[in-house]
Design an enzyme around this catalytic site. Structure first.
Site, PDB file in Angstrom:
ATOM      1  N   LYS A  14       0.828  -1.220   0.000  1.00 17.18           N
ATOM      2  CA  LYS A  14       0.000   0.000   0.000  1.00 17.18           C
ATOM      3  C   LYS A  14       0.857   1.263   0.000  1.00 17.18           C
ATOM      4  CE  LYS A  14      -2.213  -0.850   3.873  1.00 17.18           C
ATOM      5  NZ  LYS A  14      -1.590  -2.099   4.299  1.00 17.18           N
ATOM      6  N   ARG A  71     -10.166   0.579   8.839  1.00 15.88           N
ATOM      7  CA  ARG A  71      -9.807  -0.817   9.110  1.00 15.88           C
ATOM      8  C   ARG A  71     -10.886  -1.537   9.880  1.00 15.88           C
ATOM      9  NH1 ARG A  71      -3.632   0.219   8.944  1.00 15.88           N
ATOM     10  NH2 ARG A  71      -2.702  -1.765   9.505  1.00 15.88           N
ATOM     11  N   ARG A  85      11.525  -6.634   5.278  1.00 15.78           N
ATOM     12  CA  ARG A  85      11.405  -5.188   5.499  1.00 15.78           C
ATOM     13  C   ARG A  85      11.859  -4.819   6.914  1.00 15.78           C
ATOM     14  NH1 ARG A  85       5.540  -2.323   4.805  1.00 15.78           N
ATOM     15  NH2 ARG A  85       5.201  -2.771   6.981  1.00 15.78           N
ATOM     16  N   ARG A  97      11.154  -1.158  12.191  1.00 19.07           N
ATOM     17  CA  ARG A  97       9.841  -1.304  12.811  1.00 19.07           C
ATOM     18  C   ARG A  97       9.772  -2.595  13.610  1.00 19.07           C
ATOM     19  NH1 ARG A  97       4.914  -0.065   8.792  1.00 19.07           N
ATOM     20  NH2 ARG A  97       3.883  -1.217  10.469  1.00 19.07           N
ATOM     21  N   ARG A 103      -1.227  -9.180  13.406  1.00 18.24           N
ATOM     22  CA  ARG A 103      -1.772  -8.107  12.560  1.00 18.24           C
ATOM     23  C   ARG A 103      -2.651  -8.706  11.461  1.00 18.24           C
ATOM     24  NH1 ARG A 103       3.830  -5.828  11.246  1.00 18.24           N
ATOM     25  NH2 ARG A 103       2.926  -4.198   9.948  1.00 18.24           N
TER      26      ARG A 103
HETATM   27  P1  AMP Z   1       0.367   0.104   9.289  1.00 16.86           P
HETATM   28  O1  AMP Z   1       1.591   0.927   9.090  1.00 16.86           O
HETATM   29  O2  AMP Z   1      -0.771   0.563   8.429  1.00 16.86           O
HETATM   30  O3  AMP Z   1       0.621  -1.373   9.169  1.00 16.86           O
HETATM   31  O4  AMP Z   1      -0.112   0.373  10.799  1.00 16.86           O
HETATM   32  C1  AMP Z   1       0.723   0.077  11.896  1.00 16.86           C
HETATM   33  C2  AMP Z   1      -0.110   0.001  13.164  1.00 16.86           C
HETATM   34  O5  AMP Z   1      -0.770   1.264  13.393  1.00 16.86           O
HETATM   35  C3  AMP Z   1      -1.248  -1.031  13.138  1.00 16.86           C
HETATM   36  O6  AMP Z   1      -0.808  -2.332  13.476  1.00 16.86           O
HETATM   37  C4  AMP Z   1      -2.188  -0.434  14.190  1.00 16.86           C
HETATM   38  O7  AMP Z   1      -1.711  -0.687  15.505  1.00 16.86           O
HETATM   39  C5  AMP Z   1      -2.059   1.063  13.935  1.00 16.86           C
HETATM   40  N1  AMP Z   1      -3.067   1.523  12.939  1.00 16.86           N
HETATM   41  C6  AMP Z   1      -2.813   2.069  11.718  1.00 16.86           C
HETATM   42  N2  AMP Z   1      -3.953   2.393  11.092  1.00 16.86           N
HETATM   43  C7  AMP Z   1      -4.966   2.027  11.926  1.00 16.86           C
HETATM   44  C8  AMP Z   1      -6.387   2.077  11.849  1.00 16.86           C
HETATM   45  N3  AMP Z   1      -7.032   2.566  10.770  1.00 16.86           N
HETATM   46  N4  AMP Z   1      -7.106   1.626  12.915  1.00 16.86           N
HETATM   47  C9  AMP Z   1      -6.495   1.156  14.012  1.00 16.86           C
HETATM   48  N5  AMP Z   1      -5.160   1.038  14.138  1.00 16.86           N
HETATM   49  C10 AMP Z   1      -4.389   1.480  13.114  1.00 16.86           C
END
Ligand code: AMP
Length: 191
Positions: A14, A89, A128, A134, A146
């Site tokens: 993404k 989400r 990654r 991260r 996740r």
């Molecule tokens: P990502 O970089 O999109 O994989 O997001 C990393 C982490 O941020 C996720 O595992 C969640 O803990 C939090 N997060 C990001 N976007 C959301 C969302 N829309 N709703 C809830 N938690 C989020």
């Protein structure tokens, strides 16, 4: 005004695709994961509230996330459109987004799901994690947690948007440019 939602499991590409699409279509890219990470790094109150959930590979609660997203949208009143990456989400987030956009005379125009096999994605994320720094990309249990969150809470959104005729699945495996082309052919049908 064009508003697009990018779906896909962690590691599906993404963020990579958003970088190309935002330039090509002149969109404001909002990655909720990036905004949370920025807040973590800077130890803001929002970051402190989100930290535990992110460390466990769980979703941050809806109320906090929705408020944050709305603030990000409000910062860009003159944009030609948004590319939402990692939001919504949950169904509650999707409903909140719909209501919020409608209150501005806007809407979600299309959602695109980048599809890829879980096992390929786990390997990609572990790779990654070696360079991204991260923590949530370095531990296979966290990655799988996740995915479980995604399957339980995010996957139902595809049906939510499909019912509105707004969901498009795109094969997320291939060369980066090839995948950008697949996404572009969906976006080019809008308007
Ligand atoms: P990502 O970089 O999109 O994989 O997001 C990393 C982490 O941020 C996720 O595992 C969640 O803990 C939090 N997060 C990001 N976007 C959301 C969302 N829309 N709703 C809830 N938690 C989020």
């Amino acid at each position: 005004m064009i508003n697009i939602v990018l779906f896909g499991k962690p590691g599906a590409g993404k963020g990579t695709q958003a970088e190309f699409l935002k330039t090509k279509y002149n969109l404001t890219h909002i990655s909720t994961g990036d905004v949370f990470r920025y807040n973590l790094k800077n130890n803001t109150p929002l970051g402190e509230e989100a930290r535990g959930y992110m460390d466990r590979g769980e979703l941050v609660p809806d109320a906090l996330t929705i408020k944050m997203l709305q603030d990000e949208v409000e910062k860009n009143p003159d944009t030609a459109g948004f590319l939402f990456d990692g939001f919504p989400r949950t169904i509650a987030q999707a409903e909140a987004l719909d209501a919020f956009l409608v209150s501005k005379g806007w809407q979600v125009d299309a959602t695109v799901g980048l599809e890829a096999d879980d096992e390929i994605l786990v390997q990609r994320l572990l790779e990654r994690g070696k360079t991204s720094g991260r923590a949530d990309d370095q531990d296979e249990n966290l990655i799988r947690n996740r995915y479980q969150e995604y399957n339980e809470k995010t996957a139902p959104l595809m049906e939510y948007y499909n019912k509105q005729g707004k969901f498009h699945a795109v094969d997320g495996i291939g060369e980066i440019a090839e995948i950008t082309n697949r996404l572009s052919s969906v976006i080019d049908t809008l308007n």
